[in-house]
Scaffold this motif. Structure first.
Motif, PDB file in Angstrom:
ATOM      1  N   VAL A  18       6.103  -7.917   8.595  1.00 33.40           N
ATOM      2  CA  VAL A  18       5.118  -6.830   8.643  1.00 33.40           C
ATOM      3  C   VAL A  18       5.731  -5.532   8.122  1.00 33.40           C
ATOM      4  O   VAL A  18       6.766  -5.075   8.594  1.00 33.40           O
ATOM      5  N   ALA A  20       3.403  -2.857   6.902  1.00 36.99           N
ATOM      6  CA  ALA A  20       2.222  -2.061   6.546  1.00 36.99           C
ATOM      7  C   ALA A  20       2.229  -0.681   7.185  1.00 36.99           C
ATOM      8  O   ALA A  20       1.243   0.047   7.105  1.00 36.99           O
ATOM      9  N   GLY A  21       3.342  -0.312   7.812  1.00 38.75           N
ATOM     10  CA  GLY A  21       3.406   1.005   8.443  1.00 38.75           C
ATOM     11  C   GLY A  21       3.635   2.111   7.423  1.00 38.75           C
ATOM     12  O   GLY A  21       3.855   1.865   6.243  1.00 38.75           O
ATOM     13  N   GLY A  23       6.049   4.428   7.908  1.00 31.68           N
ATOM     14  CA  GLY A  23       7.482   4.721   7.916  1.00 31.68           C
ATOM     15  C   GLY A  23       7.785   6.197   7.976  1.00 31.68           C
ATOM     16  O   GLY A  23       8.726   6.682   7.334  1.00 31.68           O
ATOM     17  N   GLU A  24       7.007   6.942   8.766  1.00 29.52           N
ATOM     18  CA  GLU A  24       7.109   8.410   8.715  1.00 29.52           C
ATOM     19  C   GLU A  24       8.287   8.993   9.486  1.00 29.52           C
ATOM     20  O   GLU A  24       8.894   9.978   9.071  1.00 29.52           O
ATOM     21  N   ARG A  25       8.618   8.381  10.628  1.00 28.79           N
ATOM     22  CA  ARG A  25       9.673   8.978  11.463  1.00 28.79           C
ATOM     23  C   ARG A  25      11.029   8.979  10.766  1.00 28.79           C
ATOM     24  O   ARG A  25      11.921   9.731  11.126  1.00 28.79           O
ATOM     25  N   LYS A  32       9.783   4.215   4.624  1.00 27.18           N
ATOM     26  CA  LYS A  32      11.153   3.732   4.819  1.00 27.18           C
ATOM     27  C   LYS A  32      11.395   2.348   4.237  1.00 27.18           C
ATOM     28  O   LYS A  32      12.467   2.060   3.691  1.00 27.18           O
ATOM     29  N   GLY A  87      -3.231  -3.592   8.841  1.00 30.94           N
ATOM     30  CA  GLY A  87      -4.248  -2.766   9.492  1.00 30.94           C
ATOM     31  C   GLY A  87      -3.655  -1.501  10.082  1.00 30.94           C
ATOM     32  O   GLY A  87      -2.509  -1.150   9.800  1.00 30.94           O
ATOM     33  N   ASP A  88      -4.464  -0.835  10.941  1.00 35.81           N
ATOM     34  CA  ASP A  88      -4.065   0.467  11.474  1.00 35.81           C
ATOM     35  C   ASP A  88      -2.877   0.381  12.417  1.00 35.81           C
ATOM     36  O   ASP A  88      -2.008   1.254  12.408  1.00 35.81           O
ATOM     37  N   SER A  93      -1.779  -5.704  11.779  1.00 35.25           N
ATOM     38  CA  SER A  93      -1.050  -6.228  10.619  1.00 35.25           C
ATOM     39  C   SER A  93      -0.559  -7.644  10.892  1.00 35.25           C
ATOM     40  O   SER A  93      -0.647  -8.526  10.041  1.00 35.25           O
ATOM     41  N   LYS A 218      16.943  -1.930  14.279  1.00 37.59           N
ATOM     42  CA  LYS A 218      15.727  -1.440  13.632  1.00 37.59           C
ATOM     43  C   LYS A 218      15.963  -0.040  13.076  1.00 37.59           C
ATOM     44  O   LYS A 218      16.517   0.831  13.748  1.00 37.59           O
TER      45      LYS A 218
HETATM   46  N1  CTP Z   1       3.753  -1.976  10.832  1.00 41.33           N
HETATM   47  C1  CTP Z   1       2.713  -2.633  10.218  1.00 41.33           C
HETATM   48  N2  CTP Z   1       1.450  -2.155  10.323  1.00 41.33           N
HETATM   49  C2  CTP Z   1       1.199  -1.021  11.007  1.00 41.33           C
HETATM   50  C3  CTP Z   1       2.244  -0.345  11.642  1.00 41.33           C
HETATM   51  C4  CTP Z   1       3.534  -0.830  11.541  1.00 41.33           C
HETATM   52  O1  CTP Z   1       2.924  -3.652   9.582  1.00 41.33           O
HETATM   53  N3  CTP Z   1      -0.060  -0.575  11.059  1.00 41.33           N
HETATM   54  C5  CTP Z   1       5.127  -2.488  10.680  1.00 41.33           C
HETATM   55  C6  CTP Z   1       6.075  -1.480  10.038  1.00 41.33           C
HETATM   56  O2  CTP Z   1       5.966  -1.521   8.624  1.00 41.33           O
HETATM   57  C7  CTP Z   1       7.424  -1.906  10.572  1.00 41.33           C
HETATM   58  C8  CTP Z   1       7.077  -2.539  11.914  1.00 41.33           C
HETATM   59  O3  CTP Z   1       5.685  -2.746  11.935  1.00 41.33           O
HETATM   60  O4  CTP Z   1       8.049  -2.864   9.745  1.00 41.33           O
HETATM   61  C9  CTP Z   1       7.545  -1.702  13.084  1.00 41.33           C
HETATM   62  O5  CTP Z   1       6.891  -0.429  13.049  1.00 41.33           O
HETATM   63  P1  CTP Z   1       7.621   0.971  12.916  1.00 41.33           P
HETATM   64  O6  CTP Z   1       9.090   0.792  12.973  1.00 41.33           O
HETATM   65  O7  CTP Z   1       6.960   1.898  13.849  1.00 41.33           O
HETATM   66  O8  CTP Z   1       7.299   1.378  11.408  1.00 41.33           O
HETATM   67  P2  CTP Z   1       6.293   2.450  10.863  1.00 41.33           P
HETATM   68  O9  CTP Z   1       5.056   2.448  11.672  1.00 41.33           O
HETATM   69  O10 CTP Z   1       6.150   2.208   9.403  1.00 41.33           O
HETATM   70  O11 CTP Z   1       7.129   3.786  11.060  1.00 41.33           O
HETATM   71  P3  CTP Z   1       6.665   5.149  11.759  1.00 41.33           P
HETATM   72  O12 CTP Z   1       6.104   4.755  13.094  1.00 41.33           O
HETATM   73  O13 CTP Z   1       7.920   5.940  11.843  1.00 41.33           O
HETATM   74  O14 CTP Z   1       5.661   5.787  10.848  1.00 41.33           O
END
Ligand code: CTP
Ligand code: MG
Length: 400
Positions: A18, A20-21, A23-25, A32, A87-88, A93, A218
């Motif tokens: 997965v 689909a995030g 990667g903002e933090r 990321k 997804g959101d 996802s 992670k």
């Molecule tokens: N992920 C995803 N779909 C989302 C949210 C997260 O597939 N709607 C995935 C991210 O791409 C990541 C994993 O779930 O591989 C763990 O999430 P996290 O580490 O929180 O990644 P992000 O949501 O991308 O980062 P951030 O919260 O910092 O924006």
């Protein structure tokens, strides 16, 4: 990529990565998972942990719809299935990834992995799969909590110390019986859960723990990126391998050499396609990881290798390397023969070897020499080839 099924009745295992995030933090200009860690993006490293694992049948990435172009670039020359859109929330996802597996005919087991963990050792994947093979419906890698834990609501003042006995840190990949976890995700009420084992726990499924690995950490914050770069700089050692092979000329009007068909007044004798260059290279790769030689992996006594394209052997050796978290730094093949002339084919050979191994062309060298009409190659009785390869392997490879 050609996956070798070593035995029939191998269970069908899909991996879902997965990604689909947003990667903002982690900061930075790119999400990321699309940022570079050494020679590859974080996402590509995460995908390759499964793509090259011999037990995994297929790997599916779940990506954000806005990241199609980034994904294509990150996975260039890697022959994997088209990604699906996420997804959101992470759970959405994962569910969409599971539905994509179902649409492809389902699986026996599924491994669900965060793209944000780019350095998962093959041994961790093995431990999760072993738990499933022994009957677990859900299994995850965990590590003990070693720091003392404090609870603080605002992060400036401690409310209490939390007993850490019995607490563990959950990692991915988490492995499941495919049908069961698909059902749990379909029926889930939508409340937040940060991993998939939580759904199984909630449903009363026995969730089995296996030993995790610090390298599967992670990447969430900029500090984690620094840790990832630090690991790349210090966590690997360099190893070298060499290979040598000879094939005798036989009747024919063409031969395979370094993955290219060349018209010639002779063919080459051999059980497979007799590609002496790729055989030397395969042995060099196996040598670098200390894993036998081409004959021990592909016995000439086995009928199924008769006439086989040697690209299969080479890809298999590269998979063994990558399954140990290794990567190819460069390789160098020398073809030794009086004829045919190699010069006109050299670029095509480099391109083909780079393609077979999914590496950049500038990491591949093909050279040739005659032996001044001396010896068996000089007399035109056959072709010899030697190869050297330099690889990077995670330091603790010997422990696994
Ligand atoms: N992920 C995803 N779909 C989302 C949210 C997260 O597939 N709607 C995935 C991210 O791409 C990541 C994993 O779930 O591989 C763990 O999430 P996290 O580490 O929180 O990644 P992000 O949501 O991308 O980062 P951030 O919260 O910092 O924006
Ligand atoms: Mg997130």
């Amino acid at each position: 990529m050609i996956k070798l099924r070593m035995t029939e009745n191998q269970p069908i295992i899909f991996a879902i990565v997965v990604a689909a995030g947003r990667g903002e933090r982690a900061g930075g200009d790119l999400p990321k998972q699309y940022r570079q860690l050494g020679t590859k993006t974080m996402l590509r490293r995460s995908i390759e942990s499964f793509h090259y694992h011999p037990s995994v049948s297929e790997t599916i990435a779940v990506i954000h719809p806005d990241h199609e172009a980034l994904f294509a670039e990150a996975t260039a020359s890697l022959s994997i299935a088209d990604p699906v859109h996420g997804g959101d929330a992470r759970q959405d996802s994962v569910r969409l990834g599971l539905e994509a597996v179902a649409a492809r005919g389902g699986a026996d087991y599924v491994l669900i992995h965060d793209a944000a963990r780019p350095f998962v050792p093959g041994a961790v994947v093995d431990r999760v799969l072993d738990a499933l093979f022994q009957g677990a419906k859900a299994a995850l890698p965990v590590l003990p909590v070693v720091d003392t834990l404090k609870r603080s609501d605002d992060g400036t003042r401690v409310e209490e110390t939390v007993a850490r006995a019995g607490l563990w840190r959950a990692q991915t990949p988490q492995g499941f019986d495919f049908g069961q976890i698909l059902g749990l995700h379909r029926d889930w009420d939508g409340t937040a859960a940060t991993d998939d084992a939580a759904l199984a726990e909630e449903a009363g499924v026995d969730v089995i723990t296996v030993v995790g690995d610090e390298r599967a950490f992670k990447v969430t914050t900029p500090e984690d990126f620094a840790r990832a770069h630090q690991y790349l700089a210090t966590g690997y050692e360099t190893r070298v391998g060499s290979g040598f092979d000879v094939h005798r000329f036989a009747d024919g009007d063409s031969l395979m050499l370094c993955g290219i068909e060349i018209m010639h007044e002779h063919g080459l004798e051999g059980h497979s396609d007799a590609d002496v260059g790729l055989h030397a290279l395969t042995d060099a790769l196996l040598g670098a990881i200390g894993d036998g030689d081409i004959g021990s992996h592909f016995p000439p006594s086995e009928l199924r290798w008769r006439g086989a394209p040697s690209a299969i052997f080479l890809q298999h050796a590269a998979s063994l390397l990558r399954n140990r978290g290794g990567e190819i730094s460069n390789l160098d093949v020398t073809v030794i023969c009086q004829a045919p002339k190699i010069g006109p084919h050299r670029d095509a050979m480099r391109a083909r070897i780079a393609e077979i191994l999914s590496i950049e062309r500038d990491r591949v060298s093909v050279k040739a020499t005659t032996t001044e009409r001396l010896g068996f190659t000089g007399r035109g009785e056959g072709i010899a080839a030697q190869a050297s390869v330099l690889v990077r392997l995670p330091n603790e490879m010997g422990d696994e």
